[in-house]
Write a protein that holds these residues in place. Structure first.
Motif, PDB file in Angstrom:
ATOM      1  N   GLY A   9      15.143  -6.940   4.634  1.00  0.00           N
ATOM      2  CA  GLY A   9      14.890  -5.851   3.709  1.00  0.00           C
ATOM      3  C   GLY A   9      13.971  -4.761   4.223  1.00  0.00           C
ATOM      4  N   ARG A  10      13.495  -4.884   5.472  1.00  0.00           N
ATOM      5  CA  ARG A  10      12.593  -3.897   6.069  1.00  0.00           C
ATOM      6  C   ARG A  10      13.231  -3.339   7.337  1.00  0.00           C
ATOM      7  NH1 ARG A  10       7.047  -4.943   4.740  1.00  0.00           N
ATOM      8  NH2 ARG A  10       6.656  -2.950   5.766  1.00  0.00           N
ATOM      9  N   PRO A  11      12.776  -2.189   7.823  1.00  0.00           N
ATOM     10  CA  PRO A  11      13.301  -1.670   9.089  1.00  0.00           C
ATOM     11  C   PRO A  11      13.025  -2.642  10.243  1.00  0.00           C
ATOM     12  CG  PRO A  11      12.075   0.035   7.933  1.00  0.00           C
ATOM     13  CD  PRO A  11      11.838  -1.259   7.196  1.00  0.00           C
ATOM     14  N   ILE A  12      13.948  -2.671  11.204  1.00  0.00           N
ATOM     15  CA  ILE A  12      13.731  -3.417  12.443  1.00  0.00           C
ATOM     16  C   ILE A  12      12.906  -2.521  13.356  1.00  0.00           C
ATOM     17  CG2 ILE A  12      14.825  -4.504  14.429  1.00  0.00           C
ATOM     18  CD1 ILE A  12      17.363  -4.779  12.679  1.00  0.00           C
ATOM     19  N   ASP A  17       7.622   0.449  26.891  1.00  0.00           N
ATOM     20  CA  ASP A  17       6.741   1.190  27.785  1.00  0.00           C
ATOM     21  C   ASP A  17       6.580   2.647  27.371  1.00  0.00           C
ATOM     22  OD1 ASP A  17       6.372  -1.083  29.256  1.00  0.00           O
ATOM     23  OD2 ASP A  17       7.837  -0.560  30.795  1.00  0.00           O
ATOM     24  N   LYS A  18       5.464   3.231  27.818  1.00  0.00           N
ATOM     25  CA  LYS A  18       5.128   4.635  27.598  1.00  0.00           C
ATOM     26  C   LYS A  18       5.123   5.024  26.123  1.00  0.00           C
ATOM     27  CE  LYS A  18       6.674   5.939  32.140  1.00  0.00           C
ATOM     28  NZ  LYS A  18       7.619   6.687  32.954  1.00  0.00           N
ATOM     29  N   GLY A  19       4.635   4.111  25.272  1.00  0.00           N
ATOM     30  CA  GLY A  19       4.493   4.402  23.853  1.00  0.00           C
ATOM     31  C   GLY A  19       5.784   4.377  23.063  1.00  0.00           C
ATOM     32  N   ALA A  20       6.819   3.760  23.609  1.00  0.00           N
ATOM     33  CA  ALA A  20       8.111   3.739  22.921  1.00  0.00           C
ATOM     34  C   ALA A  20       8.058   2.845  21.687  1.00  0.00           C
ATOM     35  CB  ALA A  20       9.200   3.258  23.863  1.00  0.00           C
ATOM     36  N   ILE A  21       8.357   3.434  20.544  1.00  0.00           N
ATOM     37  CA  ILE A  21       8.531   2.691  19.299  1.00  0.00           C
ATOM     38  C   ILE A  21       9.813   3.225  18.657  1.00  0.00           C
ATOM     39  CG2 ILE A  21       7.617   2.081  17.035  1.00  0.00           C
ATOM     40  CD1 ILE A  21       4.834   2.632  18.046  1.00  0.00           C
ATOM     41  N   ILE A  22      10.735   2.313  18.345  1.00  0.00           N
ATOM     42  CA  ILE A  22      11.954   2.719  17.672  1.00  0.00           C
ATOM     43  C   ILE A  22      12.147   1.838  16.440  1.00  0.00           C
ATOM     44  CG2 ILE A  22      13.090   3.680  19.708  1.00  0.00           C
ATOM     45  CD1 ILE A  22      14.692   1.088  19.955  1.00  0.00           C
ATOM     46  N   GLU A  23      12.895   2.374  15.473  1.00  0.00           N
ATOM     47  CA  GLU A  23      13.182   1.597  14.272  1.00  0.00           C
ATOM     48  C   GLU A  23      14.635   1.784  13.882  1.00  0.00           C
ATOM     49  OE1 GLU A  23      11.063   2.813  10.766  1.00  0.00           O
ATOM     50  OE2 GLU A  23      11.803   4.849  10.879  1.00  0.00           O
ATOM     51  N   SER A  24      15.161   0.768  13.231  1.00  0.00           N
ATOM     52  CA  SER A  24      16.512   0.827  12.691  1.00  0.00           C
ATOM     53  C   SER A  24      16.449   0.539  11.199  1.00  0.00           C
ATOM     54  CB  SER A  24      17.422  -0.192  13.370  1.00  0.00           C
ATOM     55  OG  SER A  24      18.702  -0.183  12.760  1.00  0.00           O
ATOM     56  N   LEU A  25      17.059   1.416  10.435  1.00  0.00           N
ATOM     57  CA  LEU A  25      17.107   1.242   8.978  1.00  0.00           C
ATOM     58  C   LEU A  25      18.417   0.613   8.523  1.00  0.00           C
ATOM     59  CD1 LEU A  25      15.665   4.763   8.057  1.00  0.00           C
ATOM     60  CD2 LEU A  25      14.409   2.603   8.280  1.00  0.00           C
ATOM     61  N   TRP A  31      19.354   3.739  15.832  1.00  0.00           N
ATOM     62  CA  TRP A  31      17.916   3.658  16.066  1.00  0.00           C
ATOM     63  C   TRP A  31      17.323   5.053  16.087  1.00  0.00           C
ATOM     64  CZ3 TRP A  31      15.416  -1.006  16.398  1.00  0.00           C
ATOM     65  CH2 TRP A  31      16.229  -2.130  16.517  1.00  0.00           C
ATOM     66  N   GLN A  32      16.091   5.168  15.567  1.00  0.00           N
ATOM     67  CA  GLN A  32      15.355   6.423  15.584  1.00  0.00           C
ATOM     68  C   GLN A  32      14.030   6.178  16.302  1.00  0.00           C
ATOM     69  OE1 GLN A  32      16.260   5.107  12.308  1.00  0.00           O
ATOM     70  NE2 GLN A  32      18.240   6.010  12.727  1.00  0.00           N
ATOM     71  N   GLU A  33      13.643   7.154  17.115  1.00  0.00           N
ATOM     72  CA  GLU A  33      12.358   7.061  17.807  1.00  0.00           C
ATOM     73  C   GLU A  33      11.241   7.463  16.863  1.00  0.00           C
ATOM     74  OE1 GLU A  33      10.078   8.775  21.751  1.00  0.00           O
ATOM     75  OE2 GLU A  33      12.121   9.409  21.330  1.00  0.00           O
ATOM     76  N   ILE A  34      10.149   6.720  16.893  1.00  0.00           N
ATOM     77  CA  ILE A  34       8.945   7.080  16.157  1.00  0.00           C
ATOM     78  C   ILE A  34       8.011   7.728  17.172  1.00  0.00           C
ATOM     79  CG2 ILE A  34       6.951   6.223  14.889  1.00  0.00           C
ATOM     80  CD1 ILE A  34       8.695   3.921  13.900  1.00  0.00           C
ATOM     81  N   PRO A  35       7.739   9.019  17.029  1.00  0.00           N
ATOM     82  CA  PRO A  35       6.891   9.680  18.026  1.00  0.00           C
ATOM     83  C   PRO A  35       5.460   9.156  18.001  1.00  0.00           C
ATOM     84  CG  PRO A  35       7.508  11.196  16.255  1.00  0.00           C
ATOM     85  CD  PRO A  35       8.183   9.896  15.981  1.00  0.00           C
ATOM     86  N   LEU A  36       4.919   8.962  19.183  1.00  0.00           N
ATOM     87  CA  LEU A  36       3.568   8.455  19.339  1.00  0.00           C
ATOM     88  C   LEU A  36       2.869   9.324  20.379  1.00  0.00           C
ATOM     89  CD1 LEU A  36       2.138   5.908  18.174  1.00  0.00           C
ATOM     90  CD2 LEU A  36       2.629   4.795  20.321  1.00  0.00           C
TER      91      LEU A  36
END
Length: 90
Positions: A9-12, A17-25, A31-36
């Motif tokens: 029920g929550r995003p994956i 590396d290099k601050g990569a954070i992605i999420e899937s709804l 997948w969408q990148e979360i900018p950091l």
């Protein structure tokens, strides 16, 4: 990517590396990148089930966290320079 975290029920979430954070709804279909702003090599990510907190740990004892499901991020340090490879919430 180095770590993936999912709760029903929550995003994956995935980090790397290099601050990569992605999420899937949509259960990993897209997948969408979360900018950091910090370019840390992240090793592990966890999200709490009861609220919108996300924590990712990585190199040089640093971690990034969000209190609002990834909209805003802060960086902190655990007080030592060893790399952090894993995190878990109880």
């Amino acid at each position: 990517m180095r770590s993936l975290f999912a709760i029903k029920g929550r995003p994956i979430l995935a980090v790397g590396d290099k601050g990569a954070i992605i999420e899937s709804l949509d259960k990993g279909e897209t997948w969408q990148e979360i900018p950091l702003t910090q370019r840390l090599n992240l090793r592990s990510v966890v999200s709490s089930e009861g609220d919108n907190a996300i924590i990712a740990v990585g190199e040089f004892g640093r971690f990034v966290f969000s209190k609002d499901a990834g909209k805003n991020w802060q960086i902190s340090w655990v007080g030592q320079i060893q790399n952090l490879f894993s995190i878990a919430l109880c």
